[in-house]
Structures are given as structure tokens and as C-alpha cells.
Design a protein around this motif. Structure first.
Motif, PDB file in Angstrom:
ATOM      1  N   VAL A  29      -8.913   5.581   6.061  1.00  0.00           N
ATOM      2  CA  VAL A  29      -7.468   5.513   6.298  1.00  0.00           C
ATOM      3  C   VAL A  29      -7.022   6.762   7.044  1.00  0.00           C
ATOM      4  CG1 VAL A  29      -6.993   4.096   4.251  1.00  0.00           C
ATOM      5  CG2 VAL A  29      -6.956   6.600   4.066  1.00  0.00           C
ATOM      6  N   PRO A  30      -5.858   6.724   7.705  1.00  0.00           N
ATOM      7  CA  PRO A  30      -5.324   7.940   8.312  1.00  0.00           C
ATOM      8  C   PRO A  30      -5.167   9.039   7.262  1.00  0.00           C
ATOM      9  CG  PRO A  30      -4.150   6.019   9.135  1.00  0.00           C
ATOM     10  CD  PRO A  30      -5.030   5.535   8.025  1.00  0.00           C
TER      11      PRO A  30
ATOM     12  N   ILE B  51       2.785   8.447   8.898  1.00  0.00           N
ATOM     13  CA  ILE B  51       3.352   7.125   8.624  1.00  0.00           C
ATOM     14  C   ILE B  51       3.351   6.261   9.881  1.00  0.00           C
ATOM     15  CG2 ILE B  51       5.495   5.921   8.033  1.00  0.00           C
ATOM     16  CD1 ILE B  51       6.002   8.147   5.971  1.00  0.00           C
ATOM     17  N   VAL B  52       3.682   6.880  11.020  1.00  0.00           N
ATOM     18  CA  VAL B  52       3.638   6.133  12.290  1.00  0.00           C
ATOM     19  C   VAL B  52       2.225   5.642  12.557  1.00  0.00           C
ATOM     20  CG1 VAL B  52       3.845   6.357  14.789  1.00  0.00           C
ATOM     21  CG2 VAL B  52       5.624   7.288  13.307  1.00  0.00           C
ATOM     22  N   GLU B  53       1.222   6.488  12.323  1.00  0.00           N
ATOM     23  CA  GLU B  53      -0.164   6.059  12.535  1.00  0.00           C
ATOM     24  C   GLU B  53      -0.538   4.929  11.590  1.00  0.00           C
ATOM     25  OE1 GLU B  53      -4.739   7.810  12.378  1.00  0.00           O
ATOM     26  OE2 GLU B  53      -3.061   9.199  12.461  1.00  0.00           O
ATOM     27  N   VAL B  54      -0.101   5.021  10.348  1.00  0.00           N
ATOM     28  CA  VAL B  54      -0.375   3.965   9.371  1.00  0.00           C
ATOM     29  C   VAL B  54       0.218   2.646   9.836  1.00  0.00           C
ATOM     30  CG1 VAL B  54       0.256   3.150   7.069  1.00  0.00           C
ATOM     31  CG2 VAL B  54      -0.655   5.455   7.364  1.00  0.00           C
TER      32      VAL B  54
ATOM     33  N   ALA C 239      -2.688   3.286   2.062  1.00  0.00           N
ATOM     34  CA  ALA C 239      -2.526   3.151   3.508  1.00  0.00           C
ATOM     35  C   ALA C 239      -2.814   4.449   4.243  1.00  0.00           C
ATOM     36  CB  ALA C 239      -1.111   2.683   3.823  1.00  0.00           C
ATOM     37  N   GLY C 240      -2.628   5.580   3.579  1.00  0.00           N
ATOM     38  CA  GLY C 240      -2.846   6.872   4.205  1.00  0.00           C
ATOM     39  C   GLY C 240      -2.731   7.964   3.162  1.00  0.00           C
TER      40      GLY C 240
ATOM     41  N   PRO D 163       0.820  -1.209   0.000  1.00  0.00           N
ATOM     42  CA  PRO D 163       0.000   0.000   0.000  1.00  0.00           C
ATOM     43  C   PRO D 163       0.854   1.259   0.000  1.00  0.00           C
ATOM     44  CG  PRO D 163       0.093  -0.881   2.215  1.00  0.00           C
ATOM     45  CD  PRO D 163       0.825  -1.864   1.335  1.00  0.00           C
ATOM     46  N   TYR D 164       0.250   2.368  -0.460  1.00  0.00           N
ATOM     47  CA  TYR D 164       0.947   3.629  -0.608  1.00  0.00           C
ATOM     48  C   TYR D 164       0.411   4.680   0.360  1.00  0.00           C
ATOM     49  CZ  TYR D 164       1.760   1.342  -5.118  1.00  0.00           C
ATOM     50  OH  TYR D 164       2.071   0.440  -6.100  1.00  0.00           O
TER      51      TYR D 164
END
Length: 264
Positions: free
Chosen positions: A192-193, A258-261, A127-128, A102-103
Motif C-alpha cells: 500500500v502507499p 490520500i491522493v495516492e490512495v 488503504a495506506g 479501508p483505513y
């Protein structure tokens, strides 16, 4: 909280070219971070517009940046660039570079329309999303009305001749209404986030009327509501180009996203 430690280098990696079914696309692919990030530039905005994020972004992600048709390093467009055409050319590029989903989509200005459409058409690959002063589907009429002023502003910001920006800018603005219709016909925006980074400075009156500014700010808030995990962040020192005026803030917001993802 994630920490970003910038360095002085802000040079882009070498631009490569990929022949596609609709022509040659210029792109950069670099970085070794855990996430796969795809950059969506604004209309008339070349890869140069992302340069202040480098090399910091390369340390937090594997990053694909690209010049859509009509920008330096890519062939001239063969007609209006609608969202479906842009997404199709991007997916051809992603397949050729073997950047797997995912991107995390990072989109500025009109690039937000293309990222919005991509996320709806291919939610399983997203992903986010980070929208940076992104265009809402309700914004394009303002953009088309002020196309000449936008061209002049981009030329000043990027220090490039208008002639280099005009083919992409005009072909994308010509296709923007169709792109909005494609977004309306696509599926729902994925859960998504999501971050919406909005410039806190008010545009000059010659570029946008007070009424248009108010409508656009409301649209920025609406973008943040596309996902139940959406959040708006104000770039207090920025106008339409936070990645140029506050790159550290952009990188911090991206790293937190990115951390949340990765922990979702």
C-alpha cells in the motif's frame, strides 16, 4: 499537488467514551473528507498530541482518534498492553462507531508498532499508512532503557503531570516485546502507499546515545522499505514530535498520501 490551507483553530472535537469488553475508551470522531483516517498515538501520548492537526485534518478525512487504556478519558489498563490487545480494542471501537474500511493508518512513535501489526493482520482493511517518527520493531530496547527520560520529555511537551501519563506508558512498554513478537509472527506488510515521516533533529545525548540514534535512523529507512510504494520524508525542523512542531508538513504529507490512495 494538494494544497492545505490552515486556520487558526487547533481545538479537538469533544471526546466521547465507549464501554468495551476491557473498559472504557475515550475517542473523537469528526471530519467529512473522502478518506477514513485512524490515529495511533505514541505511548503516554493522549489525543492532545494530535491537536495541532485540527481542524485541517477534518477537511481531508473522516478521522478517528482515541486514547488507549491508561490515558485521560479511558480506563486504566488491566495489565500489559500488547499489540493484539490494542488492535482488538481498536476494532471494537471501529465497529461501534461504524467507521468502515479501508483505513489510512497514521501512527506516531510506539503507535507505529500497533499500526504495523494492524496492517499485517488485516491488510484488506488498510488503504495506506503514514508513520510519524514511528517505532521500528528493533527500537523497543532503547525505549525501555530510557523509559524515565521519555516520561519526563512527554510531560514537558504536553504540559501534563507525569502521573497522568505513567499508567499508559508503563503498561505499553511492559508489553512491547510481546508486541514485537506478534509483528514477527503476523503476515507480510501490505503493498500500500506508505510514508515514513522522520524528525531531522538529533535527540539530546541524555535521551539517546549517538549509537542508538544511528541505529534508529537506519530503522526509519527500513520502515520505508516495508512497501514497494514506501517513501521517507524528513521533517527538518522536528525531533520526535513532527505533529507538534511541523503540523502543516504532516498534513501535507497525509493529504498527498490520500491522493495516492484514491488514484491507485
Amino acid at each position: 499537488m494538494p494544497q492545505f490551507a490552515p486556520t487558526r483553530r487547533t481545538r479537538l472535537p469533544a471526546i466521547r467514551a465507549l464501554p468495551t469488553r476491557k473498559g472504557r475508551l475515550g475517542y473523537v470522531l469528526s471530519g467529512h473528507g473522502p478518506a477514513h483516517v485512524v490515529l495511533f498515538s505514541g505511548a503516554g501520548m493522549s489525543l492532545q498530541g494530535w491537536e495541532p492537526l485540527y481542524p485541517g485534518v477534518e477537511r481531508i478525512a473522516r478521522v478517528l482518534g482515541w486514547n488507549r487504556f491508561g490515558l485521560p478519558g479511558s480506563d486504566r489498563p488491566r495489565g500489559p498492553q500488547t499489540g493484539s490487545h490494542v488492535v482488538a480494542s481498536l476494532r471494537e471501537l471501529l465497529a461501534a462507531t461504524h467507521l468502515a474500511p479501508p483505513y489510512v493508518l497514521v501512527a506516531h512513535s510506539v503507535g507505529g508498532l500497533y499500526a504495523n501489526l494492524f496492517a499485517r493482520l488485516h491488510p484488506e482493511e488498510v488503504a495506506g499508512v503514514l508513520f510519524i517518527e514511528a517505532t521500528h520493531p528493533g527500537d523497543p530496547l532503547v525505549l525501555k532503557k530510557h523509559a524515565t527520560q521519555v516520561e519526563r520529555a512527554l510531560s514537558r511537551v504536553l504540559a501534563l503531570p507525569n502521573a497522568l501519563l505513567r499508567p499508559n506508558l508503563h503498561s505499553e512498554l511492559a508489553g512491547v516485546e510481546q508486541t514485537v513478537r506478534e509483528i514477527e509472527a503476523a503476515g507480510s506488510f501490505p503493498d500500500v502507499p506508505l510514508r515514513v515521516l522522520t524528525g531531522g533533529l538529533t535527540p539530546r545525548a541524555w535521551l539517546m546515545s549517538p549509537a542508538a540514534v544511528g541505529a534508529r535512523r537506519a530503522n526509519q529507512q527500513e520502515l520505508a522499505r516495508l512497501s514497494p510504494r514506501g517513501e521517507q520524508v524528513i521533517a527538518q525542523k522536528s525531533g520526535h514530535f513532527p505533529q507538534l512542531t511541523e503540523p502543516r508538513l504532516v498534513l501535507r504529507v497525509l493529504e498527498e498520501l490520500i491522493v495516492e490512495v484514491r488514484t491507485a
